[in-house]
Structures are given as C-alpha cells and as structure tokens.
Scaffold this motif. Sequence first.
Motif, PDB file in Angstrom:
ATOM      1  N   LYS A   1       0.826  -1.202   0.000  1.00 57.52           N
ATOM      2  CA  LYS A   1       0.000   0.000   0.000  1.00 57.52           C
ATOM      3  C   LYS A   1       0.865   1.258   0.000  1.00 57.52           C
ATOM      4  O   LYS A   1       0.555   2.247  -0.680  1.00 57.52           O
ATOM      5  CB  LYS A   1      -0.928  -0.001   1.213  1.00 57.52           C
ATOM      6  CG  LYS A   1      -1.985  -1.099   1.191  1.00 57.52           C
ATOM      7  CD  LYS A   1      -2.796  -1.103   2.470  1.00 57.52           C
ATOM      8  CE  LYS A   1      -3.814  -2.236   2.485  1.00 57.52           C
ATOM      9  NZ  LYS A   1      -4.581  -2.261   3.758  1.00 57.52           N
ATOM     10  N   THR A   2       1.961   1.208   0.750  1.00 60.12           N
ATOM     11  CA  THR A   2       2.886   2.351   0.788  1.00 60.12           C
ATOM     12  C   THR A   2       3.529   2.580  -0.572  1.00 60.12           C
ATOM     13  O   THR A   2       3.667   3.717  -1.031  1.00 60.12           O
ATOM     14  CB  THR A   2       3.975   2.112   1.849  1.00 60.12           C
ATOM     15  OG1 THR A   2       3.359   1.981   3.139  1.00 60.12           O
ATOM     16  CG2 THR A   2       4.961   3.269   1.878  1.00 60.12           C
ATOM     17  N   GLU A   3       3.914   1.495  -1.232  1.00 61.15           N
ATOM     18  CA  GLU A   3       4.524   1.619  -2.556  1.00 61.15           C
ATOM     19  C   GLU A   3       3.528   2.183  -3.561  1.00 61.15           C
ATOM     20  O   GLU A   3       3.884   3.007  -4.409  1.00 61.15           O
ATOM     21  CB  GLU A   3       5.021   0.251  -3.036  1.00 61.15           C
ATOM     22  CG  GLU A   3       5.589   0.235  -4.452  1.00 61.15           C
ATOM     23  CD  GLU A   3       6.793   1.134  -4.635  1.00 61.15           C
ATOM     24  OE1 GLU A   3       7.093   1.497  -5.808  1.00 61.15           O
ATOM     25  OE2 GLU A   3       7.444   1.481  -3.638  1.00 61.15           O
ATOM     26  N   LEU A   4       2.279   1.768  -3.475  1.00 60.61           N
ATOM     27  CA  LEU A   4       1.258   2.274  -4.381  1.00 60.61           C
ATOM     28  C   LEU A   4       1.044   3.776  -4.165  1.00 60.61           C
ATOM     29  O   LEU A   4       0.902   4.542  -5.123  1.00 60.61           O
ATOM     30  CB  LEU A   4      -0.055   1.516  -4.167  1.00 60.61           C
ATOM     31  CG  LEU A   4      -1.040   1.518  -5.342  1.00 60.61           C
ATOM     32  CD1 LEU A   4      -0.443   0.797  -6.547  1.00 60.61           C
ATOM     33  CD2 LEU A   4      -2.351   0.862  -4.927  1.00 60.61           C
ATOM     34  N   GLU A   5       1.038   4.195  -2.917  1.00 62.45           N
ATOM     35  CA  GLU A   5       0.927   5.621  -2.589  1.00 62.45           C
ATOM     36  C   GLU A   5       2.104   6.396  -3.163  1.00 62.45           C
ATOM     37  O   GLU A   5       1.953   7.503  -3.686  1.00 62.45           O
ATOM     38  CB  GLU A   5       0.855   5.802  -1.083  1.00 62.45           C
ATOM     39  CG  GLU A   5       0.839   7.250  -0.611  1.00 62.45           C
ATOM     40  CD  GLU A   5      -0.450   7.971  -0.944  1.00 62.45           C
ATOM     41  OE1 GLU A   5      -0.393   9.205  -1.169  1.00 62.45           O
ATOM     42  OE2 GLU A   5      -1.497   7.326  -0.988  1.00 62.45           O
ATOM     43  N   SER A   6       3.295   5.804  -3.079  1.00 69.57           N
ATOM     44  CA  SER A   6       4.492   6.449  -3.623  1.00 69.57           C
ATOM     45  C   SER A   6       4.388   6.617  -5.135  1.00 69.57           C
ATOM     46  O   SER A   6       4.759   7.664  -5.686  1.00 69.57           O
ATOM     47  CB  SER A   6       5.731   5.621  -3.267  1.00 69.57           C
ATOM     48  OG  SER A   6       6.892   6.143  -3.891  1.00 69.57           O
ATOM     49  N   LEU A   7       3.897   5.600  -5.827  1.00 66.24           N
ATOM     50  CA  LEU A   7       3.718   5.695  -7.273  1.00 66.24           C
ATOM     51  C   LEU A   7       2.723   6.792  -7.629  1.00 66.24           C
ATOM     52  O   LEU A   7       2.928   7.561  -8.582  1.00 66.24           O
ATOM     53  CB  LEU A   7       3.250   4.353  -7.833  1.00 66.24           C
ATOM     54  CG  LEU A   7       4.293   3.237  -7.876  1.00 66.24           C
ATOM     55  CD1 LEU A   7       3.639   1.892  -8.173  1.00 66.24           C
ATOM     56  CD2 LEU A   7       5.366   3.537  -8.914  1.00 66.24           C
ATOM     57  N   LYS A   8       1.645   6.886  -6.859  1.00 66.44           N
ATOM     58  CA  LYS A   8       0.650   7.942  -7.105  1.00 66.44           C
ATOM     59  C   LYS A   8       1.272   9.326  -6.919  1.00 66.44           C
ATOM     60  O   LYS A   8       1.042  10.238  -7.728  1.00 66.44           O
ATOM     61  CB  LYS A   8      -0.534   7.785  -6.158  1.00 66.44           C
ATOM     62  CG  LYS A   8      -1.650   8.799  -6.394  1.00 66.44           C
ATOM     63  CD  LYS A   8      -2.648   8.821  -5.276  1.00 66.44           C
ATOM     64  CE  LYS A   8      -2.103   9.534  -4.050  1.00 66.44           C
ATOM     65  NZ  LYS A   8      -1.929  10.989  -4.279  1.00 66.44           N
TER      66      LYS A   8
END
Length: 245
Positions: free
Chosen positions: A125-132
């Motif tokens: 979830k943290t990585e997805l937030e970073s990509l966003k």
Amino acid sequence: SACDAYLHLLRTADEIYRVREANQAAHGLSQGRFTVLMLLFDKAANRPKPGTPAELAECAGVTRATMTGLIDTLERDGLVTHIPNLGGFVRQTTVEDVCEIYCLRRALETEACRLFTARATEDEKTELESLKERMDDAAAKGEIARFLETDLKFHMYIVRGAGVDRLREMIENRHVEQRVFQNAPELQSRKTAHLVGMHDAIVAAIGSGDEEAAATAMRDHLLEAERQYIAVVNQLRDEGEQEFL
C-alpha cells in the motif's frame, strides 16, 4: 585529457544504450522493430506513400527478408498495417479501438484491483501511494513521459499484486495494444490533468481494505480515461492533427 574524455564518452554511450534498451523492452520492442516504426513514421510525415519492404530495408541497412520478418511481427502485434503493393503504414487507431480496449481493461483490471485489495500488505500500500505521488509530481511539472511511465507502473503493480498469472498475462496484452495509440504527446498532454485525481480514489480504497470500493474506483477511473481519450481523439481529428492515428 583526451583519454579521459574518450572513456567518459564510452561510459555515456553505454548508459544511453542501457536506458534505450530498457525503454524499448518496456514497450515490447527490439531495436529492429523500433527502427521499422521510426522509418514508417518518418516516411508518413515526409512523403505521400508509405515505405515498401525493399525501401525500408535499404534505409535500415538490412536485407529485404529481414525487413519483411520485422514488418510481419509488428503487424501481428497490431502496430502496423501492411497493404500488398503499397507497403507499411503505422496502424491507424479508431474510436472503436479505444472503446474495445478500455472495455477489456475495465473487465480485467477491476477484478485485479479487487484481488489486490484483499491481499495487499502495508508495504505494498505504501509503494502504491508512492507511485501515485510520483505521478502527481510528474503531471504538475508537465513531464508527460515520466507521468506515463509511472502510470503504467501503477496499474501493473496492482495487476501483479493480484497474484493471478493468467489474469496478469491478459492485462499485459491489453496494455501492449493500448501503446499503439498512447504515444502521441498531443493526446497525453491534454488528458493528463483530468486523470491524476482518479488515482487518489483507487489508493484510498485499497488503503482502507474496501474491495468493492477499490473495484468501483478502478472502473470509474478507466471509464473517465476512455471518455477523455475519445474526446481528445475526436478533437484532434477535427483539427487535422491526427495524422498518426
């Protein structure tokens, strides 16, 4: 010294080659396939008729048989259209193509998003937030190429995290098809601002663990992407700018 300058030039050339190979591989292109596409784009822009295999082979410095093989593989992948006795064209994309591909993406990626939400770890979830956030930063700075690259990583991160290999293969094929008409700067620069906010809802729903909300957010995102893309395609056609489609 001259030796230092020469060694620096060699290192720079190696780095350029590495980056080029990585970018082409991300789009399913070998150097030969990329060369054919660039030659066809050049011919489409500068001469009234497309290149025949013999003409393209001469420009690329390869045999006609090699060129014919490259064109055949590009045609199978939907990147070019070959017309006997006329030659190769970079494939024209229609509004119907856009609708078909986005329809398939909605069916596949909505389910992938649901599956990913059910199993996503906090690190994911943290990585997805970073990509966003990287997408938002690229869009704010007008760096369209970086935005598109990160957007693809965002979607494929969800797809791969869903954990279903057959579904992943099907979705990756849809993304390959979409690249046929997704590399036009005029299109992407106009639609980016309208799409960035839609990723916020996807990330928020996944972060909360709400599978249905995540699936709905992904479906709504792709519906809006399709609507905006079709609107711009039609606008460019009306303005006479869509020679590449």
